[in-house]
Design a protein around this motif. Sequence first.
Motif, PDB file in Angstrom:
ATOM      1  N   GLU A   1       0.815  -1.208   0.000  1.00 46.59           N
ATOM      2  CA  GLU A   1       0.000   0.000   0.000  1.00 46.59           C
ATOM      3  C   GLU A   1       0.855   1.268   0.000  1.00 46.59           C
ATOM      4  N   GLN A   2       1.854   1.324   0.866  1.00 44.71           N
ATOM      5  CA  GLN A   2       2.718   2.509   0.958  1.00 44.71           C
ATOM      6  C   GLN A   2       3.492   2.714  -0.342  1.00 44.71           C
ATOM      7  N   ALA A   3       4.038   1.642  -0.893  1.00 45.85           N
ATOM      8  CA  ALA A   3       4.785   1.755  -2.146  1.00 45.85           C
ATOM      9  C   ALA A   3       3.887   2.246  -3.278  1.00 45.85           C
ATOM     10  N   ALA A   4       2.668   1.739  -3.328  1.00 51.30           N
ATOM     11  CA  ALA A   4       1.734   2.170  -4.369  1.00 51.30           C
ATOM     12  C   ALA A   4       1.381   3.653  -4.217  1.00 51.30           C
ATOM     13  N   ALA A   5       1.258   4.096  -2.980  1.00 54.61           N
ATOM     14  CA  ALA A   5       0.898   5.493  -2.724  1.00 54.61           C
ATOM     15  C   ALA A   5       2.038   6.448  -3.055  1.00 54.61           C
ATOM     16  N   THR A   6       3.265   6.057  -2.713  1.00 50.30           N
ATOM     17  CA  THR A   6       4.399   6.966  -2.907  1.00 50.30           C
ATOM     18  C   THR A   6       5.095   6.787  -4.252  1.00 50.30           C
ATOM     19  N   ASP A   7       4.895   5.625  -4.876  1.00 50.37           N
ATOM     20  CA  ASP A   7       5.580   5.299  -6.132  1.00 50.37           C
ATOM     21  C   ASP A   7       7.098   5.347  -5.944  1.00 50.37           C
ATOM     22  N   ASP A   8       7.543   4.924  -4.763  1.00 47.75           N
ATOM     23  CA  ASP A   8       8.962   4.988  -4.385  1.00 47.75           C
ATOM     24  C   ASP A   8       9.469   3.584  -4.092  1.00 47.75           C
ATOM     25  N   VAL A   9      10.519   3.178  -4.784  1.00 43.80           N
ATOM     26  CA  VAL A   9      11.080   1.844  -4.599  1.00 43.80           C
ATOM     27  C   VAL A   9      11.579   1.630  -3.163  1.00 43.80           C
ATOM     28  N   GLY A  10      11.866   2.704  -2.462  1.00 37.64           N
ATOM     29  CA  GLY A  10      12.302   2.594  -1.069  1.00 37.64           C
ATOM     30  C   GLY A  10      11.204   2.122  -0.131  1.00 37.64           C
ATOM     31  N   ASP A  11       9.975   2.132  -0.607  1.00 35.19           N
ATOM     32  CA  ASP A  11       8.842   1.712   0.211  1.00 35.19           C
ATOM     33  C   ASP A  11       8.385   0.286  -0.097  1.00 35.19           C
ATOM     34  N   THR A  12       9.217  -0.450  -0.801  1.00 35.25           N
ATOM     35  CA  THR A  12       8.894  -1.837  -1.124  1.00 35.25           C
ATOM     36  C   THR A  12      10.161  -2.669  -1.059  1.00 35.25           C
ATOM     37  N   VAL A  13      10.024  -3.958  -1.249  1.00 34.19           N
ATOM     38  CA  VAL A  13      11.192  -4.827  -1.360  1.00 34.19           C
ATOM     39  C   VAL A  13      11.704  -4.698  -2.787  1.00 34.19           C
ATOM     40  N   HIS A  14      12.928  -4.289  -2.929  1.00 34.15           N
ATOM     41  CA  HIS A  14      13.550  -4.141  -4.248  1.00 34.15           C
ATOM     42  C   HIS A  14      13.884  -5.542  -4.740  1.00 34.15           C
ATOM     43  N   TYR A  15      13.098  -6.048  -5.676  1.00 42.60           N
ATOM     44  CA  TYR A  15      13.269  -7.444  -6.069  1.00 42.60           C
ATOM     45  C   TYR A  15      14.575  -7.701  -6.795  1.00 42.60           C
ATOM     46  N   GLY A  16      15.171  -6.690  -7.391  1.00 39.24           N
ATOM     47  CA  GLY A  16      16.492  -6.861  -8.003  1.00 39.24           C
ATOM     48  C   GLY A  16      17.558  -7.100  -6.943  1.00 39.24           C
ATOM     49  N   GLU A  17      17.497  -6.316  -5.871  1.00 38.39           N
ATOM     50  CA  GLU A  17      18.447  -6.503  -4.772  1.00 38.39           C
ATOM     51  C   GLU A  17      18.207  -7.831  -4.060  1.00 38.39           C
ATOM     52  N   LEU A  18      16.936  -8.194  -3.893  1.00 45.91           N
ATOM     53  CA  LEU A  18      16.617  -9.484  -3.282  1.00 45.91           C
ATOM     54  C   LEU A  18      17.180 -10.627  -4.121  1.00 45.91           C
ATOM     55  N   ALA A  19      17.022 -10.544  -5.438  1.00 44.41           N
ATOM     56  CA  ALA A  19      17.546 -11.583  -6.334  1.00 44.41           C
ATOM     57  C   ALA A  19      19.056 -11.733  -6.171  1.00 44.41           C
ATOM     58  N   GLU A  20      19.757 -10.631  -6.038  1.00 41.52           N
ATOM     59  CA  GLU A  20      21.212 -10.686  -5.856  1.00 41.52           C
ATOM     60  C   GLU A  20      21.580 -11.341  -4.527  1.00 41.52           C
ATOM     61  N   LYS A  21      20.837 -11.038  -3.471  1.00 42.77           N
ATOM     62  CA  LYS A  21      21.104 -11.646  -2.161  1.00 42.77           C
ATOM     63  C   LYS A  21      20.842 -13.144  -2.182  1.00 42.77           C
ATOM     64  N   VAL A  22      19.752 -13.531  -2.827  1.00 44.38           N
ATOM     65  CA  VAL A  22      19.434 -14.952  -2.930  1.00 44.38           C
ATOM     66  C   VAL A  22      20.492 -15.668  -3.772  1.00 44.38           C
ATOM     67  N   ALA A  23      20.900 -15.058  -4.867  1.00 42.08           N
ATOM     68  CA  ALA A  23      21.943 -15.651  -5.716  1.00 42.08           C
ATOM     69  C   ALA A  23      23.236 -15.844  -4.937  1.00 42.08           C
ATOM     70  N   ALA A  24      23.550 -14.906  -4.062  1.00 41.99           N
ATOM     71  CA  ALA A  24      24.760 -15.036  -3.239  1.00 41.99           C
ATOM     72  C   ALA A  24      24.662 -16.230  -2.294  1.00 41.99           C
ATOM     73  N   VAL A  25      23.479 -16.497  -1.775  1.00 32.94           N
ATOM     74  CA  VAL A  25      23.291 -17.661  -0.902  1.00 32.94           C
ATOM     75  C   VAL A  25      23.469 -18.949  -1.707  1.00 32.94           C
ATOM     76  N   VAL A  26      22.838 -19.017  -2.877  1.00 39.91           N
ATOM     77  CA  VAL A  26      22.910 -20.236  -3.696  1.00 39.91           C
ATOM     78  C   VAL A  26      24.333 -20.487  -4.188  1.00 39.91           C
ATOM     79  N   SER A  27      25.031 -19.450  -4.583  1.00 36.19           N
ATOM     80  CA  SER A  27      26.393 -19.626  -5.089  1.00 36.19           C
ATOM     81  C   SER A  27      27.434 -19.666  -3.969  1.00 36.19           C
ATOM     82  N   GLY A  28      26.997 -19.452  -2.756  1.00 37.94           N
ATOM     83  CA  GLY A  28      27.913 -19.388  -1.614  1.00 37.94           C
ATOM     84  C   GLY A  28      28.189 -20.725  -0.965  1.00 37.94           C
TER      85      GLY A  28
END
Length: 131
Positions: free
Chosen positions: A42-69
């Motif tokens: 709701e907050q992300a939709a209202a503000t249209d700001d990526v800082g108000d949501t989970v940045h799925y690109g950054e999440l993908a990088e963190k998950v990739a680090a776990v899998v490749s780690g």
Amino acid sequence: MDSLDEIVLTGLTVFGRHGVYAKEREEGQEFTVDLRLSLSLEQAAATDDVGDTVHYGELAEKVAAVVSGEPVNLIETLAERIAEVALADARVQNVSVTVHKPHAPIAVRFADVSVTVRRSRAFEALEDITV
């Protein structure tokens, strides 16, 4: 917060060295991860700001680090570690993680093997309560 929304990331494919057998650790293989996050958007939709949501690109990088780690024996353990990464963001209330291991050393023909774990922030809070 009346209801939860979802962010879904599917088909994240990363090379890793997980498995019980030495050959799996030495040669490695690709693992595919699917994530389903439950949170309020709701907050992300209202503000249209990526800082108000989970940045799925950054999440993908963190998950990739776990899998490749660091290698683990079981994809159950790998899925648990990925769930912990997702729940590190306080906005995420629930997460479902599926780890696919399509090249598992199984003697008969198969298309895929996967494990799914579901974790909840509410459940974590209950675990912290001592009697």
